[in-house]
Design an enzyme around this catalytic site. Structure first.
Site, PDB file in Angstrom:
ATOM      1  N   TYR A 173      -0.393   7.568  -4.267  1.00 58.76           N
ATOM      2  CA  TYR A 173      -1.283   6.567  -3.898  1.00 58.76           C
ATOM      3  C   TYR A 173      -2.592   6.811  -4.557  1.00 58.76           C
ATOM      4  O   TYR A 173      -3.381   6.058  -4.939  1.00 58.76           O
ATOM      5  CB  TYR A 173      -1.001   5.983  -2.717  1.00 58.76           C
ATOM      6  CG  TYR A 173      -2.498   5.038  -1.990  1.00 58.76           C
ATOM      7  CD1 TYR A 173      -2.448   3.864  -3.133  1.00 58.76           C
ATOM      8  CD2 TYR A 173      -3.318   4.956  -0.699  1.00 58.76           C
ATOM      9  CE1 TYR A 173      -3.063   3.195  -2.209  1.00 58.76           C
ATOM     10  CE2 TYR A 173      -4.234   4.479  -1.148  1.00 58.76           C
ATOM     11  CZ  TYR A 173      -3.890   3.029  -1.742  1.00 58.76           C
ATOM     12  OH  TYR A 173      -4.819   2.093  -1.272  1.00 58.76           O
ATOM     13  N   ARG A 180      -6.563   2.860 -11.478  1.00 60.36           N
ATOM     14  CA  ARG A 180      -6.857   1.497 -11.092  1.00 60.36           C
ATOM     15  C   ARG A 180      -8.250   1.509 -11.326  1.00 60.36           C
ATOM     16  O   ARG A 180      -9.122   0.339 -12.302  1.00 60.36           O
ATOM     17  CB  ARG A 180      -6.642   0.783  -9.613  1.00 60.36           C
ATOM     18  CG  ARG A 180      -7.177  -0.396  -9.715  1.00 60.36           C
ATOM     19  CD  ARG A 180      -6.282  -0.923  -8.477  1.00 60.36           C
ATOM     20  NE  ARG A 180      -6.472  -0.194  -7.092  1.00 60.36           N
ATOM     21  CZ  ARG A 180      -6.107  -1.180  -6.033  1.00 60.36           C
ATOM     22  NH1 ARG A 180      -5.369  -2.004  -5.825  1.00 60.36           N
ATOM     23  NH2 ARG A 180      -6.636   0.082  -4.895  1.00 60.36           N
ATOM     24  N   GLU A 353       2.368  -2.613   7.279  1.00 63.19           N
ATOM     25  CA  GLU A 353       1.263  -3.582   7.007  1.00 63.19           C
ATOM     26  C   GLU A 353       2.246  -5.089   6.433  1.00 63.19           C
ATOM     27  O   GLU A 353       2.965  -5.637   6.150  1.00 63.19           O
ATOM     28  CB  GLU A 353       1.615  -3.032   5.840  1.00 63.19           C
ATOM     29  CG  GLU A 353       0.612  -3.795   4.757  1.00 63.19           C
ATOM     30  CD  GLU A 353       0.202  -2.598   3.408  1.00 63.19           C
ATOM     31  OE1 GLU A 353      -0.552  -1.513   3.853  1.00 63.19           O
ATOM     32  OE2 GLU A 353      -0.436  -3.321   2.098  1.00 63.19           O
TER      33      GLU A 353
HETATM   34  C1  3EB Z   1      -5.359   0.110   3.927  1.00 58.71           C
HETATM   35  O1  3EB Z   1      -6.037  -1.600   4.709  1.00 58.71           O
HETATM   36  C2  3EB Z   1      -3.958  -0.405   4.290  1.00 58.71           C
HETATM   37  O2  3EB Z   1      -4.454  -0.547  -2.567  1.00 58.71           O
HETATM   38  O3  3EB Z   1      -4.655  -2.458  -2.700  1.00 58.71           O
HETATM   39  C3  3EB Z   1      -4.075  -2.917   1.762  1.00 58.71           C
HETATM   40  C4  3EB Z   1      -4.287  -3.331   0.569  1.00 58.71           C
HETATM   41  C5  3EB Z   1      -3.934  -1.940   1.085  1.00 58.71           C
HETATM   42  C6  3EB Z   1      -4.429  -3.614  -0.876  1.00 58.71           C
HETATM   43  C7  3EB Z   1      -4.359  -1.401  -2.431  1.00 58.71           C
HETATM   44  C8  3EB Z   1      -4.322  -0.745   0.050  1.00 58.71           C
HETATM   45  C9  3EB Z   1      -3.942  -1.749  -1.104  1.00 58.71           C
HETATM   46  O4  3EB Z   1      -6.381   0.470   3.795  1.00 58.71           O
HETATM   47  C10 3EB Z   1      -3.597  -0.154   2.027  1.00 58.71           C
END
Ligand code: 3EB
Length: 362
Positions: A173, A180, A353
């Protein structure tokens, strides 16, 4: 036949229902993301002429009941029919393809999809294959949006295999985040503040798969006052911050469209309630409620509510489905619209999530 369709809206349809849409309605499909438990055979693929991607992410359905005499905790989740998040436009659509991207657009909104197998960069580069592939995908997306003059990204869905896996000394990740952010910077995009809504989840397997919605109307990026913005997370979550806003809100004609990003049990920048899926679900709903309040301030009325959003719920352990659903019901009553998918969430300690959207007359 008049299609009483919103300017931009989405709906959850089974893969079968998507394939059976009337021709008139199918013409208004901007695109779809289909969540499947197993790769589709060619005959099962819907013959619809819109950009569609399949993500190996098993949809979950609750078993009707636990065997008699056994405790509730025995009720397990079973695989359900493939389910698709289908985006509709109220206007006539034009299709297109550029590089690896397939898209459809209506003069105001564009939906696109890209799938790239992970490939190593040229010799000498320090990028990992996932980082390199992410950067390539995002560069293609930005180049397309520039060429077609859809400058504003509303929302992105990012799916990749083994999101929590480690390789090249870094969690995958985090490699994705590196690629990105590098692409955003290379394409002169903001990486703080004015950034799109997004989610990033782990699929069972498959290529890097990204879907996106963009437009000609600037969205408003929304942050959650209970959370540190993801683009400002401290370094220990990875060398490059995630590039997304907690939500984006865009006015399209007479409608307001809200895209709530993947939202989890995070307060400040920390995961709260590790190991307690019901407490994580409550915290997640409180986070979404807070985002909804900020959005409502922007439209100057109580337009959005927890109950009128359409949810996709990513569940790490399928056996937690009933526990999560119970909390949602406790908070919203029985009338909420959600699909549940088994997926890996991008922090080890997150068990659930949720993301949400709504398109309402403003
Ligand atoms: C967070 O709040 C949980 O990397 O695009 C949520 C929404 C999360 C988008 C992204 C990651 C992403 O950090 C993870």
């Amino acid at each position: 036949m008049t299609m009483d369709l919103a300017v931009l809206s989405n709906q959850h349809l089974s893969l079968v229902a998507l394939g059976q849409l009337s021709e008139a309605r199918a013409r208004h499909v901007l695109g779809a993301i289909c969540y499947v438990a197993a790769p589709l055979t060619e005959s099962a693929a819907p013959r619809i002429d819109a950009p569609l991607i399949r993500v190996l992410m098993p949809p979950l359905a609750e078993m009707k009941s636990a065997p008699s005499g056994q405790a509730d905790t025995m009720a397990a989740a079973a695989a359900a029919d493939p389910v698709c998040d289908v985006w509709f436009s109220g206007s006539a659509l034009e299709p297109g393809q550029r590089g690896d991207i397939r898209y459809r657009h209506d003069g105001s909104t564009l939906f696109g999809v890209i799938e790239l197998a992970e490939s190593a960069p040229e010799a000498g580069s320090t990028s990992t294959p996932l980082q390199h592939t992410t950067e390539r995908a995002y560069r293609q997306i930005f180049e397309l949006l520039e060429a077609l003059e859809y400058p504003y990204l509303f929302r992105l869905w990012n799916y990749m295999a083994d999101i929590n896996g480690q390789s090249h000394g870094l969690e995958r990740y985090r490699q994705f985040n590196q690629g990105r952010q590098k692409a955003f910077i290379a394409c002169r995009r903001d990486v703080v503040g004015n950034v799109p809504a997004a989610c990033a989840l782990g699929a069972v397997s498959g290529p890097l798969t990204i879907a996106f919605l963009a437009g000609r109307q600037s969205p408003l990026a929304i942050e959650n006052p209970r959370q540190i913005s993801a683009f400002a997370y401290p370094d220990h979550y990875g060398p490059r911050s995630p590039t997304f806003a907690r939500a984006s809100l865009v006015r399209l004609g007479s409608e307001a469209v809200l895209f709530v990003s993947g939202t989890a049990s995070i307060v400040g920048h920390r995961t709260v309630h590790p190991g307690d899926v019901q407490a994580q679900t409550r915290e997640t709903l409180t986070n979404i409620e807070t985002i909804v309040q900020v959005a409502n301030q922007q439209v100057a009325k109580p337009l959005f509510s927890l109950r009128n959003l359409l949810y996709r719920v990513y569940v790490r352990h399928s056996t937690d489905l009933a526990a999560i659903r119970d909390v949602m019901q406790e908070r919203m009553g029985p009338q909420f619209n959600a699909v549940f998918l088994q997926a890996d969430v991008c922090r080890h300690d997150l068990l659930v999530e949720m993301e949400a959207s709504a398109s309402l007359p403003a």
